[in-house]
Design an enzyme around this catalytic site. Structure first.
Site, PDB file in Angstrom:
ATOM      1  N   GLU A 443      11.312  22.766  37.341  1.00 46.90           N
ATOM      2  CA  GLU A 443      12.681  22.615  36.789  1.00 46.90           C
ATOM      3  C   GLU A 443      13.260  21.242  37.133  1.00 46.90           C
ATOM      4  O   GLU A 443      14.484  21.097  37.253  1.00 46.90           O
ATOM      5  CB  GLU A 443      13.618  23.724  37.291  1.00 46.90           C
ATOM      6  CG  GLU A 443      13.195  25.131  36.991  1.00 46.90           C
ATOM      7  CD  GLU A 443      12.888  25.370  35.529  1.00 46.90           C
ATOM      8  OE1 GLU A 443      13.380  24.600  34.682  1.00 46.90           O
ATOM      9  OE2 GLU A 443      12.140  26.300  35.227  1.00 46.90           O
TER      10      GLU A 443
HETATM   11  C1  LIG Z   1       3.891  26.591  39.709  1.00 48.94           C
HETATM   12  C2  LIG Z   1       4.469  25.778  38.600  1.00 48.94           C
HETATM   13  C3  LIG Z   1       5.153  26.395  37.588  1.00 48.94           C
HETATM   14  C4  LIG Z   1       5.675  25.636  36.529  1.00 48.94           C
HETATM   15  N1  LIG Z   1       6.293  26.269  35.469  1.00 48.94           N
HETATM   16  C5  LIG Z   1       6.602  25.553  34.354  1.00 48.94           C
HETATM   17  C6  LIG Z   1       7.035  26.195  33.165  1.00 48.94           C
HETATM   18  O1  LIG Z   1       7.207  27.415  33.121  1.00 48.94           O
HETATM   19  N2  LIG Z   1       7.257  25.441  32.069  1.00 48.94           N
HETATM   20  C7  LIG Z   1       7.080  24.093  32.063  1.00 48.94           C
HETATM   21  O2  LIG Z   1       7.281  23.464  31.040  1.00 48.94           O
HETATM   22  N3  LIG Z   1       6.692  23.439  33.189  1.00 48.94           N
HETATM   23  C8  LIG Z   1       6.428  24.135  34.310  1.00 48.94           C
HETATM   24  N4  LIG Z   1       5.990  23.490  35.448  1.00 48.94           N
HETATM   25  C9  LIG Z   1       5.865  22.056  35.432  1.00 48.94           C
HETATM   26  C10 LIG Z   1       6.898  21.356  36.306  1.00 48.94           C
HETATM   27  O3  LIG Z   1       8.166  21.447  35.735  1.00 48.94           O
HETATM   28  C11 LIG Z   1       6.412  19.910  36.510  1.00 48.94           C
HETATM   29  O4  LIG Z   1       5.292  19.991  37.372  1.00 48.94           O
HETATM   30  C12 LIG Z   1       7.480  19.015  37.079  1.00 48.94           C
HETATM   31  O5  LIG Z   1       8.518  18.824  36.164  1.00 48.94           O
HETATM   32  C13 LIG Z   1       6.925  17.643  37.486  1.00 48.94           C
HETATM   33  O6  LIG Z   1       6.104  17.106  36.502  1.00 48.94           O
HETATM   34  P1  LIG Z   1       4.652  16.587  36.913  1.00 48.94           P
HETATM   35  O7  LIG Z   1       3.969  17.688  37.651  1.00 48.94           O
HETATM   36  O8  LIG Z   1       3.986  16.051  35.709  1.00 48.94           O
HETATM   37  O9  LIG Z   1       4.911  15.450  37.931  1.00 48.94           O
HETATM   38  P2  LIG Z   1       5.215  13.918  37.562  1.00 48.94           P
HETATM   39  O10 LIG Z   1       6.207  13.844  36.477  1.00 48.94           O
HETATM   40  O11 LIG Z   1       3.923  13.215  37.398  1.00 48.94           O
HETATM   41  O12 LIG Z   1       5.912  13.429  38.892  1.00 48.94           O
HETATM   42  C14 LIG Z   1       5.187  13.068  40.074  1.00 48.94           C
HETATM   43  C15 LIG Z   1       6.170  12.501  41.077  1.00 48.94           C
HETATM   44  O13 LIG Z   1       6.789  11.340  40.534  1.00 48.94           O
HETATM   45  C16 LIG Z   1       8.195  11.466  40.515  1.00 48.94           C
HETATM   46  N5  LIG Z   1       8.712  10.898  39.270  1.00 48.94           N
HETATM   47  C17 LIG Z   1       8.219  11.020  38.030  1.00 48.94           C
HETATM   48  N6  LIG Z   1       8.968  10.348  37.148  1.00 48.94           N
HETATM   49  C18 LIG Z   1       9.973   9.805  37.833  1.00 48.94           C
HETATM   50  C19 LIG Z   1      11.079   8.985  37.496  1.00 48.94           C
HETATM   51  N7  LIG Z   1      11.319   8.601  36.248  1.00 48.94           N
HETATM   52  N8  LIG Z   1      11.908   8.599  38.478  1.00 48.94           N
HETATM   53  C20 LIG Z   1      11.714   8.980  39.751  1.00 48.94           C
HETATM   54  N9  LIG Z   1      10.687   9.748  40.133  1.00 48.94           N
HETATM   55  C21 LIG Z   1       9.823  10.160  39.196  1.00 48.94           C
HETATM   56  C22 LIG Z   1       8.493  12.940  40.603  1.00 48.94           C
HETATM   57  O14 LIG Z   1       9.727  13.173  41.238  1.00 48.94           O
HETATM   58  C23 LIG Z   1       7.314  13.458  41.407  1.00 48.94           C
HETATM   59  O15 LIG Z   1       7.602  13.373  42.779  1.00 48.94           O
HETATM   60  C24 LIG Z   1       5.517  24.238  36.528  1.00 48.94           C
HETATM   61  C25 LIG Z   1       4.838  23.614  37.582  1.00 48.94           C
HETATM   62  C26 LIG Z   1       4.302  24.365  38.591  1.00 48.94           C
HETATM   63  C27 LIG Z   1       3.535  23.663  39.683  1.00 48.94           C
END
Ligand SMILES: Cc1cc2nc3c(=O)[nH]c(=O)nc-3n(C[C@H](O)[C@H](O)[C@H](O)COP(=O)(O)OP(=O)(O)OC[C@H]3O[C@@H](n4cnc5c(N)ncnc54)[C@H](O)[C@@H]3O)c2cc1C
Length: 605
Positions: A443
């Protein structure tokens, strides 16, 4: 019996004594609810959570979910309890009646959910995720879409999800590549791959309705070109019966750090070019529509963090009362002195009070938010509606991330209270800690919440909303200053609020200057400073109420509770708040090292 999962006495204190939620019940929207019915609901919810959900928590963790050729199976024992929750309509307590819910005020839904989430988040989440899907359909759907889906979702007959994330589009949702092509009948054919989808596939409901973010061919890049589609797992016929299987399949599930019983699915749309979706709302409005669901989910995520923290704290304090180890410090040199419960040791007491202060502060803050939300909903005054609506919106990133992060820290400290036993699977504290970590990731991660707060929220209406927020804190501080024994605490909180105002101004200006990157490097510490200030405010408020109650000669059993409120405020404001002052110094200091260090300077090459 010792309290488990959520402290009922404390919930009652927050709801009825601190926030005076009986006021909310007077509104005609809630005419079916009074304090007595609310008490009964909570008693029943608690009993169900402790008797049926909690015993399955460790089992769900050990068994996890199983994936086989597109089918996801949850632990067998979940099926019976899912039905119990569904039959008792515990999954839709605060969903409006016109959507098929019970129509209870949000604070009662939250109080019941504290038990269900702390007793078995994964299981409860299967029963409730449809509410968010139903909410956006109810807001933006055609009459036909509403008729087809809403009540089935809120009844948990069908599950709901949210499909945003893709492997190259996580925090940056605008980078998604799932595409939609218009068909001649007005529907769309979708193609793409989503990952990490909570409850994307499971065997608890007969159908699953997926809201999917995708870009209609030819629409602009980024978030402004995104539309939202409803993609049912099984098509729904006009008479409501289920039709053919749609071309959306689960291609795998994740092995995770925690929440093992929750299915985190990869979803493939259109592998046979036959994934049909139906536009929800208008084209290119997908993000705006989805945010109605995301904001709801952000509140729930904060509640999840708080519920775990509360449960872990209660386990720790109960253990500390029972575990005998070492002599009391006052008998240190006397080898014949008896060993005592570890709750007698100063460091354990400090740790417990540290945990309690956060759990209490978080609970008050969460219910305060539900109160703001309800006030905005039921008031006839446009001014009040705006005030509470704005406050709610500004504080949402803090509820989401602060409760997630502090909730996790509380769970970790609970392990510490258990010593070696806490590190084993013999007690639930280690599961709470693992399960809780996700709350600061999904989220919108911590970093994303901090950016939202700094870039969009604190400057809302030229800072007026922020000033109103500080005004609320000042009101409590003034009340405290008039209470004997709380004067000093009131002054400290007042000073902290003033300082927070200065720091907000400073970081806001930094974020708009040529040093904006430095400002954003301090955004998360700012969110935490603001969260700490809110904790101090809430605990001071509790202390004011408790002092009034003590002055009124309460029942004997309540005296320790109320005195405990005052000690908790004293502890937090005198030992944690000085650290917040340091955080604020650091933000104002504007250290640029995190920006100036070269990529190579991080080492590890
Ligand atoms: C158990 C689980 C359940 C989930 N359920 C859902 C779901 O139901 N539906 C759905 O759509 N998604 C879901 N997700 C996905 C989740 O919302 C994402 O994992 C999350 O939004 C982060 O995206 P990412 O994993 O690609 O990390 P990334 O976007 O790659 O981020 C990696 C790191 O970089 C930082 N970062 C990235 N961009 C920026 C920026 N512009 N500025 C500052 N910092 C930044 C982040 O804060 C993070 O620390 C789920 C994930 C998990 C693990």
């Amino acid at each position: 019996m010792a309290q488990q999962v959520a402290d009922r006495r404390d919930q009652d204190f927050v709801i009825w004594e601190q926030l005076n939620c009986e006021d909310i019940l007077k509104h005609e929207t809630y005419h079916e609810f009074n304090k007595k019915t609310c008490d009964m609901i909570l008693t029943e919810a608690r009993a169900l959570a402790l008797k049926e959900l909690l015993p399955l928590m460790a089992e769900g963790d050990e068994q996890g979910v199983r994936f086989d050729a597109g089918v996801v199976k949850v632990p067998e024992s979940f099926h019976r309890v899912y039905k119990l929750i569904q039959e008792g309509e515990w999954n839709n307590l605060s969903v409006p009646e016109e959507m098929g819910g019970q129509g209870a005020p949000a604070f009662i839904g939250a109080a019941a959910a504290e038990y269900f989430l702390g007793a078995n988040w994964a299981l409860y989440c299967y029963t409730t995720m449809g509410n968010g899907t139903a909410h956006i359909i109810n807001l933006f759907g055609t009459p036909e879409q509403k008729g087809k889906y809403v009540k089935k979702l809120t009844a948990a007959e069908w599950g709901g999800t949210m499909l945003l994330t893709e492997s190259d589009a996580g925090s940056d949702v605008g980078a998604l590549t799932t595409t939609a092509v218009r068909n001649s009948d007005g529907s769309f054919s979708l193609t793409g791959n989503k990952i990490f989808i909570t409850n994307g596939e499971h065997d608890l409901a007969e159908n699953i309705i997926h809201p999917v973010l995708a870009r209609i061919e030819g629409d602009p890049p980024g978030t402004k070109g995104i539309s939202l589609f409803l993609v049912p797992k099984y098509f729904v016929n006009d008479d409501g019966s289920l039709g053919e299987r749609n071309d959306i399949v689960c291609s795998g599930i994740e092995e995770k750090h925690g929440i093992h019983a929750s299915a985190t699915c990869s979803m493939t749309l259109g592998s046979k070019s036959q994934c049909i979706g139906y536009l929800l709302g208008e084209e290119c409005q997908g993000m705006k529509i989805m945010f109605n669901m995301i904001n709801h989910a952000r509140m729930s995520t904060g509640l999840q963090g708080m519920a775990y923290a509360s449960a872990a704290y209660l386990l720790a304090v109960n253990y500390a009362r029972e575990r005998i180890q070492g002599r009391d410090l006052e008998n240190f040199a006397d080898h014949s002195a008896p060993s005592v419960s570890i709750i007698r040791h100063p460091d354990v007491r400090r740790n417990l009070l540290w945990m309690k202060s956060y759990v209490d502060g978080m609970r008050s803050f969460f219910y305060y938010m539900t109160r703001c939300g309800s006030q905005a909903l039921i008031t006839d005054s446009a001014e009040e509606q705006e005030k509470y609506g704005d406050l709610f919106s500004m504080l949402t990133p803090i509820v989401k991330d602060y409760l997630a992060v502090k909730g996790h820290e509380v769970c970790i400290q609970a392990i510490q209270v258990f010593g070696g036993a806490g590190y084993t699977r013999d007690y639930l504290v280690e599961q709470y800690a693992r399960d809780c970590k996700i709350a600061s990731i999904y989220e919108g991660t911590s970093g994303i919440q901090a950016m939202d707060l700094l870039a969009r929220k604190i400057g809302t209406k030229k800072g007026l909303v922020f000033m109103n927020f500080l005004g609320e804190i000042h009101q409590t501080a003034s009340q405290a200053k008039a209470v004997e024994g709380l004067n000093d605490l009131g002054i400290r909180v007042e000073n902290t609020a003033n300082r927070l105002g200065e720091v907000a101004m400073h970081i806001g200006q930094m974020a708009m200057s040529e040093n904006f990157k430095v400002g954003f490097a301090h955004a998360l510490p700012f969110l935490y400073a603001m969260g700490d200030t809110i904790m101090a405010w809430m605990l001071l408020w509790r202390a004011v109420v408790a002092s009034e109650k003590l002055a009124g000669k309460p029942k004997k059993k309540d005296v320790a509770f109320y005195e405990g409120q005052i000690k908790t405020a004293e502890f937090f404001i005198q030992t944690e708040l000085p650290l917040t002052s340091g955080k604020m110094d650091a933000i104002q200091g504007g250290c640029a090292a995190a920006i100036e260090i070269s990529d190579e300077g991080f080492g590890g090459l």
